[in-house]
Design a protein around this motif. Structure first.
Motif, mmCIF file in Angstrom:
data_model
loop_
_atom_site.group_PDB
_atom_site.id
_atom_site.type_symbol
_atom_site.label_atom_id
_atom_site.label_comp_id
_atom_site.label_asym_id
_atom_site.label_seq_id
_atom_site.Cartn_x
_atom_site.Cartn_y
_atom_site.Cartn_z
ATOM 1 N N ILE B 68 2.460 14.208 6.176
ATOM 2 C CA ILE B 68 2.048 12.797 6.228
ATOM 3 C C ILE B 68 0.704 12.682 6.955
ATOM 4 O O ILE B 68 -0.174 11.901 6.546
ATOM 5 C CB ILE B 68 3.141 11.941 6.920
ATOM 6 N N ALA B 69 0.545 13.487 8.030
ATOM 7 C CA ALA B 69 -0.735 13.463 8.753
ATOM 8 C C ALA B 69 -1.862 13.924 7.829
ATOM 9 O O ALA B 69 -2.953 13.323 7.804
ATOM 10 C CB ALA B 69 -0.651 14.355 9.987
ATOM 11 N N SER B 70 -1.594 14.982 7.051
ATOM 12 C CA SER B 70 -2.606 15.451 6.091
ATOM 13 C C SER B 70 -2.917 14.366 5.062
ATOM 14 O O SER B 70 -4.075 14.157 4.686
ATOM 15 C CB SER B 70 -2.114 16.704 5.355
ATOM 16 N N THR B 71 -1.861 13.659 4.610
ATOM 17 C CA THR B 71 -2.059 12.589 3.621
ATOM 18 C C THR B 71 -2.933 11.484 4.207
ATOM 19 O O THR B 71 -3.806 10.948 3.518
ATOM 20 C CB THR B 71 -0.701 11.982 3.195
ATOM 21 N N LEU B 72 -2.670 11.161 5.486
ATOM 22 C CA LEU B 72 -3.480 10.127 6.153
ATOM 23 C C LEU B 72 -4.941 10.539 6.218
ATOM 24 O O LEU B 72 -5.830 9.736 5.939
ATOM 25 C CB LEU B 72 -2.967 9.914 7.576
ATOM 26 N N VAL B 73 -5.178 11.811 6.575
ATOM 27 C CA VAL B 73 -6.559 12.305 6.670
ATOM 28 C C VAL B 73 -7.230 12.251 5.299
ATOM 29 O O VAL B 73 -8.365 11.769 5.163
ATOM 30 C CB VAL B 73 -6.569 13.756 7.230
ATOM 31 N N VAL B 74 -6.510 12.715 4.272
ATOM 32 C CA VAL B 74 -7.057 12.709 2.907
ATOM 33 C C VAL B 74 -7.357 11.271 2.470
ATOM 34 O O VAL B 74 -8.448 10.970 1.972
ATOM 35 C CB VAL B 74 -6.062 13.373 1.922
ATOM 36 N N THR B 75 -6.387 10.373 2.696
ATOM 37 C CA THR B 75 -6.558 8.973 2.275
ATOM 38 C C THR B 75 -7.735 8.328 2.995
ATOM 39 O O THR B 75 -8.593 7.695 2.357
ATOM 40 C CB THR B 75 -5.264 8.175 2.565
ATOM 41 N N ALA B 76 -7.767 8.493 4.322
ATOM 42 C CA ALA B 76 -8.857 7.881 5.097
ATOM 43 C C ALA B 76 -10.204 8.454 4.662
ATOM 44 O O ALA B 76 -11.184 7.714 4.507
ATOM 45 C CB ALA B 76 -8.630 8.121 6.587
ATOM 46 N N GLY B 77 -10.239 9.770 4.447
ATOM 47 C CA GLY B 77 -11.483 10.417 4.030
ATOM 48 C C GLY B 77 -11.964 9.902 2.684
ATOM 49 O O GLY B 77 -13.122 9.498 2.527
ATOM 50 N N VAL B 78 -11.046 9.879 1.705
ATOM 51 C CA VAL B 78 -11.412 9.450 0.351
ATOM 52 C C VAL B 78 -11.893 8.001 0.368
ATOM 53 O O VAL B 78 -12.956 7.669 -0.179
ATOM 54 C CB VAL B 78 -10.212 9.617 -0.623
ATOM 55 N N VAL B 79 -11.114 7.112 1.019
ATOM 56 C CA VAL B 79 -11.458 5.683 1.014
ATOM 57 C C VAL B 79 -12.785 5.453 1.735
ATOM 58 O O VAL B 79 -13.645 4.704 1.238
ATOM 59 C CB VAL B 79 -10.317 4.849 1.648
ATOM 60 N N THR B 80 -12.978 6.108 2.899
ATOM 61 C CA THR B 80 -14.220 5.896 3.655
ATOM 62 C C THR B 80 -15.431 6.373 2.863
ATOM 63 O O THR B 80 -16.419 5.641 2.713
ATOM 64 C CB THR B 80 -14.149 6.641 5.006
#
Lengths: 329, 279
Positions: B68-80
């Motif tokens: 989930i932490a990896s998913t958060l990092v991926v999501t935040a990275g992609v969206v930003t």
């Protein structure tokens, strides 16, 4: 807005940015990149430096030209074309992963091999049939709901609209783990036909998506013209065929094609109702992509599978943009 | 319909907003809602039912929370990254008229490619491909592989984000901009006082859309999954557990947690956007 004439400072800043970008890319290309990629890098750097020089020349011009727009277009096109070229490089490689962006070999073996690949053709056919069937099942109900959302002041329409968009963006695996099990227990034609099982689960993608895009289509329909025709005595059928269909028909068709294309991309739901013996195209490509030696095959299949969507973009780019941006209103 | 921009502008939309729904229209709309309930709510209900009794195993699982932490990092990275690039290119190309059509077409072409194909291209680029050659990257590693497939997803969808931001900018009322120019407002004043308030709703919708889409990212992470590694996304863990591990109970609970976390995430973003706009 009537575009204002950009200031000299704005144009010179854009010229500086173009020069710095071009200079950086030229250095990277000359000192780091291998043979053919070096030439590509130098060409891109040359274009940027020429843009910089041109921007200096037109800085004081009274023309309404935006140097930032030209620079933005150039950089965006490079950013988009680099990976496309990489995909072509992968598809035309002779085996293994190529180490340069510019194709090392121009073999078309991977493309010619596609026609004789029975498994791939079967998977592509299964994906297309299920996506078209799911879209066809979703089309009429979606049109009804879209009419309600786009044309009327139905009280719960805001809630329904939010729920529809939320359904379109749900994690596919959640529906797959929950729904796949149920669909596999169904008897009758669903027990025998993979396509029917796929179409049933993929309706969960097609229906919210079709509602979303058709709401956009109907919001742009000439309803006042239809009302005027009706007031002039035209029958419902005449209004539909002579007024509404010519106005929204192409967008309606584009919206449904878009829905089918997106539905065909599904991986999670398909995996829950079928197995390796009858895979869909995304399932088969995922399985093959695990082997780096099959990179050319996967890239070639991906490029060919993208042709319908590219044709849709060529035929109706403005409609596609409008349909995708429909959630803004 | 605005022909120049390709976007339906609110002042030109021909919607009969004030008309109440007829009974026939409601019945036709309800048929879609019934079908939606059958294909979405029934599976979700069954998912929740099946998940009962398995939450302890999922909520107490360290690898799950790592994923989930990896998913958060991926999501935040992609969206930003996509929001920044979308704004930069959208604003730069805002007044581009003559060559916008070919640029728009080229920007949308990557979105036409499949998710698996984009992910495979991104992975190949960083694992021995041209990116590895250019930047002298070491081969292998779960993090490199995940970064590669995320790069593929970024490449596939950033052009679409640029086009949508451009479409949002085209909705900015031209009369207001003309009035601001006539009043002598500077470019910054026009941006912050006219453009930004008008474009914010479109940007918030776009962020919410990209957030949920990145949160459920499956194809790429599933392609590069490595046994025991938490460098993956929640969707890939659920799919792996359900379809490969055949542990349906924990997979259903994990799927419910994934949906709830996604809704909380988008709810937090929308709430934050509302607070910021209210100021």
């Amino acid at each position: 807005m009537t575009p204002t004439i950009p200031t000299v400072r704005s144009r010179l800043t854009a010229a500086l940015v173009a020069f710095v970008l071009g200079f950086g890319i030229a250095n990277l290309a000359i000192f780091t990149l291998p043979g053919p990629d070096r030439v590509l890098g130098v060409v891109v750097a040359g274009v940027l430096i020429l843009t910089s020089a041109w921007a200096v020349l037109v800085a004081d011009s009274p023309r309404r030209i935006s140097v930032w727009a030209v620079l933005g277009a150039e950089v965006l096109v490079v950013l988009v074309l680099v990976p496309v070229l990489w995909l072509v490089s992968l598809a035309t490689s002779t085996g293994g992963t190529p180490t340069t962006l510019w194709p090392e070999a121009w073999t078309t073996d991977a493309f010619t091999g596609l026609s004789g690949d029975e498994e791939l053709r079967g998977a592509a056919g299964r994906s297309a049939a299920a996506a078209v069937l799911a879209t066809a099942v979703a089309a009429l109900p979606a049109l009804g709901l879209a009419t309600l959302l786009a044309r009327t002041r139905w009280r719960p329409r805001r809630l329904v609209r939010t729920a529809t968009i939320a359904a379109a963006l749900l994690p596919g695996v959640a529906l797959a783990v929950g729904g796949g099990d149920l669909v596999l227990r169904l008897g009758g034609p669903f027990a025998d036909s993979v396509v029917l099982r796929l179409a049933l689960v993929q309706t969960a993608i097609a229906l919210p998506l079709a509602t979303w895009v058709l709401t956009s289509v109907l919001a742009g329909a000439p309803w006042s013209l239809a009302e005027a025709a009706r007031a002039d005595g035209a029958r419902t059928r005449t209004v539909l065929l002579r007024v509404l269909l010519p106005a929204v028909g192409p967008a309606l068709l584009a919206g449904l094609v878009l829905t089918a294309l997106v539905t065909a991309q599904d991986l999670a739901l398909a995996t829950s109702v079928t197995g390796p013996q009858a895979p869909t195209l995304p399932m088969l490509l995922l399985e093959r992509a695990a082997d780096p030696a099959a990179g050319a095959q996967v890239a070639a299949a991906g490029l060919v599978a993208a042709v319908p969507a590219v044709v849709l973009l060529l035929v109706a780019p403005r409609t596609v943009t409008r349909l995708l941006g429909g959630s803004y209103r | 319909m605005s022909r120049g921009s390709g976007v339906v502008t609110p002042d030109r939309v021909d919607v009969d907003d004030g008309r109440p729904a007829t009974r026939g229209e409601i019945w036709r709309g309800l048929s879609a809602l019934v079908l939606l309930a059958v294909v979405v709510l029934v599976p979700l209900g069954w998912l929740v039912w099946m998940s009962l009794g398995h939450y302890g195993a999922v909520l107490g699982s360290a690898p799950w929370w790592h994923a989930i932490a990896s998913t958060l990092v991926v999501t935040a990275g992609v969206v930003t990254v996509q929001l920044v690039l979308g704004l930069v290119f959208g604003v730069a190309l805002w007044h581009l008229s003559g060559i916008w059509r070919p640029v728009r077409f080229l920007a949308l072409v990557p979105a036409a490619l499949g998710l698996v194909v984009g992910a495979q291209a991104g992975r190949a680029a960083v694992e021995g491909g041209f990116v590895a050659t250019w930047f002298d990257l070491d081969p292998g590693g779960a993090t490199t592989a995940l970064a590669g497939v995320v790069l593929g997803e970024l490449w596939r969808t950033t052009g679409l984000v640029v086009v949508l931001v451009h479409a949002g900018l085209s909705r900015v009322p031209t009369t207001l901009l003309d009035a601001a120019v006539a009043d002598g407002a500077s470019a910054w004043q026009r941006w912050w006082r006219v453009v930004w308030p008008a474009v914010t709703p479109a940007l918030v919708a776009l962020v919410a859309f990209r957030l949920l889409d990145s949160w459920r990212l499956l194809d790429g992470p599933w392609l590069v999954r490595a046994p025991g590694s938490f460098r993956t996304t929640g969707s890939a863990v659920v799919a792996d557990t359900a379809f490969e591990g055949l542990a349906e109970g924990p997979a259903t609970a994990a799927a419910v947690v994934l949906v709830v976390l996604g809704l909380l995430l988008v709810g937090a973003v929308l709430g934050l956007a509302r607070v910021v706009r209210a100021r």
